[in-house]
Write a protein that holds these residues in place. Structure first.
Motif, PDB file in Angstrom:
ATOM      1  N   GLY A 186      -5.946  -8.919   8.319  1.00  0.00           N
ATOM      2  CA  GLY A 186      -6.200  -7.771   7.455  1.00  0.00           C
ATOM      3  C   GLY A 186      -5.517  -6.538   7.997  1.00  0.00           C
ATOM      4  N   TYR A 187      -5.921  -5.391   7.476  1.00  0.00           N
ATOM      5  CA  TYR A 187      -5.304  -4.130   7.874  1.00  0.00           C
ATOM      6  C   TYR A 187      -6.359  -3.044   8.039  1.00  0.00           C
ATOM      7  CZ  TYR A 187      -1.198  -6.452   5.861  1.00  0.00           C
ATOM      8  OH  TYR A 187      -0.200  -7.347   5.559  1.00  0.00           O
ATOM      9  N   PHE A 188      -6.325  -2.372   9.201  1.00  0.00           N
ATOM     10  CA  PHE A 188      -7.057  -1.126   9.368  1.00  0.00           C
ATOM     11  C   PHE A 188      -6.053  -0.003   9.165  1.00  0.00           C
ATOM     12  CE2 PHE A 188     -10.158  -3.693  11.711  1.00  0.00           C
ATOM     13  CZ  PHE A 188     -11.339  -3.135  11.255  1.00  0.00           C
ATOM     14  N   THR A 215      -8.768  -3.402   4.691  1.00  0.00           N
ATOM     15  CA  THR A 215      -8.663  -4.444   3.668  1.00  0.00           C
ATOM     16  C   THR A 215      -8.269  -5.758   4.331  1.00  0.00           C
ATOM     17  OG1 THR A 215      -7.603  -5.169   1.611  1.00  0.00           O
ATOM     18  CG2 THR A 215      -6.228  -3.919   3.133  1.00  0.00           C
ATOM     19  N   THR A 216      -8.672  -6.852   3.731  1.00  0.00           N
ATOM     20  CA  THR A 216      -8.141  -8.156   4.145  1.00  0.00           C
ATOM     21  C   THR A 216      -6.712  -8.249   3.624  1.00  0.00           C
ATOM     22  OG1 THR A 216      -8.711  -9.259   2.081  1.00  0.00           O
ATOM     23  CG2 THR A 216     -10.427  -9.207   3.787  1.00  0.00           C
ATOM     24  N   ASP A 217      -5.963  -9.220   4.081  1.00  0.00           N
ATOM     25  CA  ASP A 217      -4.690  -9.497   3.419  1.00  0.00           C
ATOM     26  C   ASP A 217      -4.989 -10.364   2.186  1.00  0.00           C
ATOM     27  OD1 ASP A 217      -4.998 -12.120   4.271  1.00  0.00           O
ATOM     28  OD2 ASP A 217      -3.214 -12.145   5.532  1.00  0.00           O
ATOM     29  N   ARG A 218      -3.962 -10.916   1.579  1.00  0.00           N
ATOM     30  CA  ARG A 218      -4.166 -11.632   0.312  1.00  0.00           C
ATOM     31  C   ARG A 218      -4.970 -12.928   0.463  1.00  0.00           C
ATOM     32  NH1 ARG A 218      -2.750  -9.240  -4.168  1.00  0.00           N
ATOM     33  NH2 ARG A 218      -1.143  -7.640  -3.996  1.00  0.00           N
ATOM     34  N   SER A 219      -5.104 -13.429   1.691  1.00  0.00           N
ATOM     35  CA  SER A 219      -5.911 -14.647   1.891  1.00  0.00           C
ATOM     36  C   SER A 219      -7.401 -14.375   1.702  1.00  0.00           C
ATOM     37  CB  SER A 219      -5.706 -15.227   3.286  1.00  0.00           C
ATOM     38  OG  SER A 219      -4.375 -15.182   3.652  1.00  0.00           O
ATOM     39  N   GLU A 220      -7.793 -13.128   1.812  1.00  0.00           N
ATOM     40  CA  GLU A 220      -9.179 -12.719   1.556  1.00  0.00           C
ATOM     41  C   GLU A 220     -10.177 -13.566   2.324  1.00  0.00           C
ATOM     42  OE1 GLU A 220      -9.354 -12.620  -2.794  1.00  0.00           O
ATOM     43  OE2 GLU A 220      -8.633 -10.554  -2.669  1.00  0.00           O
ATOM     44  N   ARG A 223      -0.872   2.102   9.538  1.00  0.00           N
ATOM     45  CA  ARG A 223      -1.462   0.796   9.233  1.00  0.00           C
ATOM     46  C   ARG A 223      -1.447  -0.087  10.477  1.00  0.00           C
ATOM     47  NH1 ARG A 223      -1.560  -2.738   3.833  1.00  0.00           N
ATOM     48  NH2 ARG A 223      -3.379  -1.405   3.649  1.00  0.00           N
ATOM     49  N   ILE A 224      -2.613  -0.600  10.845  1.00  0.00           N
ATOM     50  CA  ILE A 224      -2.741  -1.493  12.007  1.00  0.00           C
ATOM     51  C   ILE A 224      -3.019  -2.898  11.482  1.00  0.00           C
ATOM     52  CG2 ILE A 224      -3.999  -1.949  14.154  1.00  0.00           C
ATOM     53  CD1 ILE A 224      -4.989   1.014  14.012  1.00  0.00           C
ATOM     54  N   PRO A 225      -1.997  -3.764  11.509  1.00  0.00           N
ATOM     55  CA  PRO A 225      -2.253  -5.142  11.061  1.00  0.00           C
ATOM     56  C   PRO A 225      -3.086  -5.857  12.115  1.00  0.00           C
ATOM     57  CG  PRO A 225       0.118  -4.704  11.367  1.00  0.00           C
ATOM     58  CD  PRO A 225      -0.629  -3.587  12.002  1.00  0.00           C
TER      59      PRO A 225
END
Ligand code: KMT
Ligand code: NI
Length: 178
Positions: free
Chosen positions: A102-104, A135-140, A115-117
């Motif tokens: 995800g991303y902070f 947010t999470t990435d697209r894998s949620e 953005r901190i992956p």
């Protein structure tokens, strides 16, 4: 590696949202705003020692686990919307990612977003009073450990509402202006 990010919306925030050309954010950029990142090796048999050290270093007592996953988290879309709303807390946010990615996003001094992956093994410390979102990435599908002391004050004060009026915001700005 963190980077200064392009504008993101609710629709594209799970993508990388890099500037073009890319602009990396270095450790110094994060240090200036009180953010610390490190790693924990979950594939090492002694991982608990690493975690215990972090808990001690940051003067925490406990950790629990949060599973941010479309399949298992009730009201997933609503939760993600809350996480991605720019907000601050009275207490620090310490997270270790155990699974997924995800991303902070954290506000830099000039109001740009950094953005901190994050993915398995990444530890992030966000100081009290910093504006941030997640947010999470697209894998949620993210599992994260949350480190805290008794009764953490993680009430989210949104910037769009009363974030700027919180005493912790004033304290934070004082701390990072030094
Ligand atoms: C918060 O307060 O924004 C969060 O806990 C984000 C989810 S933890 C990966
Ligand atoms: Ni938060």
């Amino acid at each position: 590696m963190a980077y200064f990010m392009a504008n993101a919306t609710r629709e594209n925030c799970q993508d990388e949202c890099r500037l073009s050309p890319n602009r990396d954010a270095v450790e110094e950029d994060l240090k200036k705003i009180g953010v610390e990142c490190t790693k924990v090796d979950f594939d090492d048999a002694n991982v608990q020692e690493d975690l215990d050290q972090l808990i001690k270093k940051y003067n925490m007592n406990y950790h629990d686990e949060i599973h941010i996953c479309r399949e298992t988290m009730p009201n997933f879309d609503e939760k993600l919307k809350i996480f991605f709303e720019e907000h601050l807390h009275d207490d620090a946010e310490l997270r270790v990612i155990k699974h997924g990615a995800g991303y902070f996003d954290v506000r830099a001094k000039d109001e740009q977003w950094i953005r901190i992956p994050v993915r398995r093994g990444d530890f992030v410390f966000l100081p009290p009073g910093i504006y941030h979102r997640f947010t999470t990435d697209r894998s949620e599908d993210v599992v994260a450990l949350r480190l805290f002391r008794n009764n953490p004050k993680w009430t989210a004060f949104n910037r769009s509402e009363n974030g700027d009026k919180q005493p912790i915001r004033e304290q934070y700005l004082k701390d990072v202006s030094a």
